[in-house]
Design an enzyme around this catalytic site. Structure first.
Site, short mmCIF file in Angstrom:
data_model
loop_
_atom_site.label_atom_id
_atom_site.label_comp_id
_atom_site.label_asym_id
_atom_site.label_seq_id
_atom_site.Cartn_x
_atom_site.Cartn_y
_atom_site.Cartn_z
N HIS A 62 -11.10 -7.60 -24.02
CA HIS A 62 -9.96 -7.95 -23.17
C HIS A 62 -9.67 -9.44 -23.33
CE1 HIS A 62 -11.73 -4.66 -20.30
NE2 HIS A 62 -11.18 -4.14 -21.38
N TYR A 110 -19.07 -14.29 -14.54
CA TYR A 110 -18.03 -15.12 -15.16
C TYR A 110 -17.16 -15.79 -14.11
CZ TYR A 110 -15.36 -10.67 -14.91
OH TYR A 110 -14.77 -9.50 -14.50
#
Length: 477
Positions: free
Chosen positions: A68, A131
């Site tokens: 992605h 993240y």
């Protein structure tokens, strides 16, 4: 697991950085500083301004996620376990399709710039993947995602566990091959005030930008700010302003000037800070009292009237941004109503005007002003304030008018020079700086040489002698 020193390495994908993180181990386990802004920035990590922290728990080894590419930057790391990370550049440009892979444990993080596809496969059960991102997720932003099939043959990602044996989502199984991927476009430049003289000139200087006039973005309307997906832009050029100098001295005009030139610009500054935008604010000689000159970029503001005061307030807000350009100009001439067009129209009709002869400055042609702004962006000149007008000696309004008459084939003596006190006697007029000359040393030092004002005036009129007169007639219609 060693306690390595902090370090940053560039990968074959531009902007994709590998960060070594010291891990401190003792009998209780281990500790690390996963994100330490000051240290990492000093090593060369972009100050990307993370806003959201996401954590992915993966129960099985072989769990595979991605690829992605998202419209924001990411800082990825592992809290527990190990992963195989895979990144593919899905940005529009020469490195589209470039691949990079490596194993990650708690001692390594990766900075993933906007548009680079990110994927991983867990190598151990119960792996925790973390993240940081610098935008809040929203449905509109998801429309900009770019996806790549993890099994794409041209990317040839060497997954440690074959994808046929791995755990993937149904959605990830059906992402497109690289040959069908539409690359992510870079962030754009947004120009506000596109219907003004400078806005029109910027269309030529910044053809890749998006332009919004007041009908598409009204700076004075707080609700307008929510209609823009700011994360799609890298830069905002604010060429919109309340510029009715005399009107600003009235009760209604004063409110409008402060609302547009100060309050709205402050709001725009907040948006720029939130989305890490470069903000270019177009300022004016009216922030000075004109008692002496030339005015330098470092001179403190000393505005005489409401217009200058409101512009100075907006400038002060913009100056708080790290990434900003305040472009200060004067006596703008472009496509639209302006002093030169008015004088050319009068000359064409053999009318003798009375013009002020004790206010001095330099003309700023919108095309040259736009070229200077484009130069600051493209050259990545140091952020800060720049004076930007055409060059040449200072002139009075009366001298400019006389030169217009000469270039129109008329007798310059048709222009009658008078002092400002006489010209404005009995009129409701705002105070004006007597000396509007702006020092150009800094813009020249940046590599931009503003053309001579009277040479530009010649080109403006001689290229089409009837243009100014016709435009003036249209403006009156």
């Amino acid at each position: 697991m060693s306690a390595a020193q902090h370090g940053i390495e560039q990968t074959p994908i531009p902007g994709l950085l590998v960060i070594s993180l010291p891990v401190h181990v003792d009998n209780r386990g281990w500790f690390k500083e996963n994100w330490q802004r000051e240290k990492l920035i000093s090593l060369g990590l972009p100050d990307f301004g993370p806003l959201q922290n996401n954590i992915s728990f993966n129960a099985k080894a072989g769990t595979t996620r991605g690829i992605h590419a998202e419209p924001w930057d990411k800082y990825v790391s592992v809290a527990v376990g190990r992963i195989f990370g895979a990144w593919v550049d899905l940005r529009d440009g020469p490195t589209f399709g470039q691949r990079f892979c490596m194993d990650l444990g708690p001692d390594t993080a990766v900075f993933v710039p906007r548009g680079v596809g990110n994927g991983f496969q867990t190598l151990e059960p119960e792996t925790v993947y973390s993240y940081l991102v610098n935008e809040h997720w929203n449905a509109r932003a998801q429309e900009e995602y770019v996806y790549l099939n993890a099994g794409d043959e041209s990317a040839a990602i060497p997954w440690p566990i074959p994808l046929a044996e791995a755990e993937l989502s149904e959605k990830d199984l059906h992402h497109p091959r690289l040959t069908s991927v539409v690359p992510m476009k870079p962030r754009r430049i947004l120009v506000l005030g596109a219907d003004g003289q400078l806005g029109r000139a910027l269309r030529q200087a910044l053809p890749e930008a998006e332009f919004r006039d007041r009908s598409r973005f009204d700076l004075s309307d707080d609700a307008a700010f929510a209609t823009v997906e700011w994360s799609r832009y890298s830069t905002v050029v604010n060429a919109a302003a309340y510029t009715d100098v005399d009107g600003a001295e009235t009760a209604l005009g004063r409110r409008a000037a402060w609302r547009i030139n100060a309050t709205a610009v402050s709001r725009l500054t907040e948006v720029a800070a939130r989305h890490r935008l470069i903000l270019i604010q177009v300022s004016t000689d009216y922030v000075f009292d004109g008692a002496s000159g030339p005015h330098t970029e470092s001179e403190p503001p000393s505005p005489l009237g409401v217009y200058g005061q409101s512009k100075a307030a907006g400038d002060a807000a913009v100056a708080t941004l790290e990434r900003h350009y305040i472009v200060r100009t004067s006596w703008v001439v472009g496509e639209g109503k302006n002093f030169v067009r008015t004088m050319a129209s009068l000359a064409a009709r053999d009318i003798s005007p009375t013009v002020v002869n004790d206010q001095y400055g330099r003309l700023s042609f919108a095309t040259d002003l736009a070229a200077g702004i484009a130069h600051l962006l493209k050259s990545q000149a140091p952020y800060g304030t720049y004076n930007l007008t055409n060059s040449g000696p200072s002139t009075s309004w009366a001298e400019v008018a006389a030169e217009v008459y000469r270039l129109m084939g008329k007798e310059p003596a048709m222009v009658t020079p008078v002092p400002a006190a006489e010209y404005f006697s009995g009129r409701a007029a705002a105070p004006r700086p007597a000396n509007s000359v702006l020092a150009l040393d800094d813009i020249v030092a940046s590599g931009f040489e503003p053309p001579d004002a009277f040479s530009a005036l010649d080109a403006y009129l001689i290229a089409d002698p009837g243009r100014s007169h016709q435009a003036e007639l249209q403006d009156r219609a």
